[in-house]
Structure formats: structure tokens, C-alpha cells
Design an enzyme around this catalytic site. Sequence first.
Site, PDB file in Angstrom:
ATOM      1  N   ASN A 242       0.873  -1.171  -0.134  1.00 26.94           N
ATOM      2  CA  ASN A 242      -0.119  -0.097   0.130  1.00 26.94           C
ATOM      3  C   ASN A 242       0.865   1.220  -0.095  1.00 26.94           C
ATOM      4  O   ASN A 242       2.011   1.189   0.515  1.00 26.94           O
ATOM      5  CB  ASN A 242      -0.779   0.133   1.151  1.00 26.94           C
ATOM      6  CG  ASN A 242      -1.956   0.965   1.447  1.00 26.94           C
ATOM      7  OD1 ASN A 242      -2.477   1.696   0.284  1.00 26.94           O
ATOM      8  ND2 ASN A 242      -2.018   1.773   2.537  1.00 26.94           N
TER       9      ASN A 242
ATOM     10  N   SER B  38       4.878   6.836   2.212  1.00 27.98           N
ATOM     11  CA  SER B  38       5.596   5.635   2.350  1.00 27.98           C
ATOM     12  C   SER B  38       4.805   4.494   1.783  1.00 27.98           C
ATOM     13  O   SER B  38       3.375   4.308   1.684  1.00 27.98           O
ATOM     14  CB  SER B  38       5.416   5.334   4.126  1.00 27.98           C
ATOM     15  OG  SER B  38       5.794   6.150   4.811  1.00 27.98           O
TER      16      SER B  38
ATOM     17  N   HIS C  86       0.913   5.080   1.532  1.00 31.22           N
ATOM     18  CA  HIS C  86       0.118   6.110   2.492  1.00 31.22           C
ATOM     19  C   HIS C  86       0.802   7.336   2.469  1.00 31.22           C
ATOM     20  O   HIS C  86       1.955   7.448   2.623  1.00 31.22           O
ATOM     21  CB  HIS C  86       0.384   5.302   3.940  1.00 31.22           C
ATOM     22  CG  HIS C  86      -0.281   6.202   4.906  1.00 31.22           C
ATOM     23  ND1 HIS C  86      -1.887   6.219   5.118  1.00 31.22           N
ATOM     24  CD2 HIS C  86       0.010   6.794   5.766  1.00 31.22           C
ATOM     25  CE1 HIS C  86      -2.045   6.802   6.025  1.00 31.22           C
ATOM     26  NE2 HIS C  86      -1.262   7.427   6.480  1.00 31.22           N
TER      27      HIS C  86
ATOM     28  N   ASP D  46      -2.236   0.588   8.327  1.00 24.24           N
ATOM     29  CA  ASP D  46      -1.221   1.369   7.881  1.00 24.24           C
ATOM     30  C   ASP D  46       0.045   1.170   9.121  1.00 24.24           C
ATOM     31  O   ASP D  46       1.017   2.080   9.194  1.00 24.24           O
ATOM     32  CB  ASP D  46      -1.650   3.085   8.167  1.00 24.24           C
ATOM     33  CG  ASP D  46      -2.556   3.424   7.147  1.00 24.24           C
ATOM     34  OD1 ASP D  46      -2.621   2.689   5.985  1.00 24.24           O
ATOM     35  OD2 ASP D  46      -3.168   4.282   7.602  1.00 24.24           O
TER      36      ASP D  46
HETATM   37  C1  GRF Z   1      -3.128   8.797  -2.716  1.00 25.56           C
HETATM   38  O1  GRF Z   1      -2.698   9.954  -2.153  1.00 25.56           O
HETATM   39  C2  GRF Z   1      -2.511   7.375  -1.551  1.00 25.56           C
HETATM   40  O2  GRF Z   1      -1.423   8.223  -0.905  1.00 25.56           O
HETATM   41  C3  GRF Z   1      -3.764   7.271  -0.887  1.00 25.56           C
HETATM   42  O3  GRF Z   1      -4.723   7.375  -1.731  1.00 25.56           O
HETATM   43  C4  GRF Z   1      -4.357   8.430  -2.990  1.00 25.56           C
HETATM   44  C5  GRF Z   1      -4.737   7.802  -4.165  1.00 25.56           C
HETATM   45  O4  GRF Z   1      -4.720   8.682  -5.362  1.00 25.56           O
HETATM   46  N1  GRF Z   1      -3.640   6.074  -0.327  1.00 25.56           N
HETATM   47  P1  GRF Z   1      -4.869   8.122  -6.632  1.00 25.56           P
HETATM   48  O5  GRF Z   1      -6.189   7.256  -6.829  1.00 25.56           O
HETATM   49  O6  GRF Z   1      -3.877   7.084  -6.920  1.00 25.56           O
HETATM   50  O7  GRF Z   1      -4.779   9.384  -7.560  1.00 25.56           O
END
Ligand code: GRF
Length: 220
Positions: A111, A140, A113, A149
Site C-alpha cells: 500500500n 511511504s 500511504h 497502516d
Molecule cells: C494517494 O494519495 C494515496 O496516498 C492514498 O490514496 C491516494 C490515491 O490517489 N492511499 P490516486 O487514486 O492514486 O490518484
Amino acid sequence: MSAPTFRIAVLISGSGSNLQAIMDATRTGEIAGEIVLVLSNRPGAAGLTRARQAGIPAEVIDHQPFDTRAAYDQALGQRLAALEPDLIVLAGFMRILTDPLVRTFSGQMINIHPSLLPAYRGLHTHERAIAAGETQHGCSVHYVIPELDAGPVIAQAAIPLTPNDTPATLQARVQAMEHQLYPQVVSWIADGRVALHNDQVWLDGQPLTHPPRITAETEH
Ligand code: GRF
């Protein structure tokens, strides 16, 4: 005989800008792998269109008809297992996953974050970093474990937080870094450079003591 293709599934809920960065990197060969499926829990996710335009299979498993989180995750898990993915990439997949699903794909699910974990798990990370007067912020990439997370961090990208930053400016700058960091980490995993052993991330045959960081020098 050529090596088998490294199979990547990407889970999204929204815009899919990280998906786009990963699709671009598979096209250029930066990532030695193939996105075999993009899956969304929301039918309207813009990332589905990005995938289809690139000729990548894109499906929806809508969470709304499911009565329980467990039932949804069972359906999701079955679909994912049938794909036999080497890696499941959560890219803005806005659902908390249940323990059985996470454990089924332990060491195979990552993932991104928007914070320098372990700081600011959960939501509203940019607002919270500004309110706390942080001088640094970032994102991260981590392995997914049942606790939200909290999984072992593989790599991070850091940017300076300036007094003029608002949650919106910060989000844009962090996302630009996400688009560099996430494809890079996926490429390391596809190349066999990163793995999870006993809850510990290994990079290039060494246990990671500090996750490597991309810094603002490469911010753009
Ligand atoms: C990202 O900013 C990520 O950090 C979070 O969700 C957002 C997803 O954005 N987990 P996208 O759909 O990739 O534009």
C-alpha cells in the site's frame, strides 16, 4: 525459456493517478511485470477508464450489495486468488481489509500511504502534519498487515513542509512524489530485490533497518 511474467493486480477506488504511474512504468519497462487486472470497489472510479484505455482488464466488485465486510472480502479474495498474482498493489483502495484476506496475501500486498510512517496513520494526514508544525512530510510504501497502516515500510519519499503549505498544496506535492516512489518499489519487488521475511523487509539480501528515502531533490 523466458521467465514467467510477474503478475500485478492493482486495487483502486478513485482517480488512479498512482495506477497511471505504475501503468506507465510497465509500458516503458521500468517495471518488469504486467498488470493483469485493475479492480475497483466503486463503479465510477476514474482509474477504471485509465486502465481500459490502456487495454488492461478492469473490473468492479461493488461493496454496496454486500452485507458484511467479511462477505465482501471473501468475494474479493476469491477473485484475486483466481488471478494468481505475484503482487497486489493497493493504490487508493479506500477500504479496510479483514484479517483473513490480508493473511491470505501476506508478503504479496503493498500500500502507499501519504505520510512518513509511523507518523500519521489513518486519514487527513496532510491537515494533521500542518497542524503539528512538521517541517517534513511525505509518503511511504509498506507491506499490508491486519493493523491499518502499520505494516513494515519498504521505502519513503520526503518533502519539506513550508509555512505556506495548505492541505491542498501538500497533497499535490506528496502525490507527485508518490508517482515516483510507487513504481520504483514495484520494480524492486518484480526484480526480486525486496521481500518480506518474518515481518522484516529485506532489500538486496539485507534486512532493512531504515527504509530508503527519495528526497525532495527529485521533487518536481
Ligand atoms: C494517494 O494519495 C494515496 O496516498 C492514498 O490514496 C491516494 C490515491 O490517489 N492511499 P490516486 O487514486 O492514486 O490518484
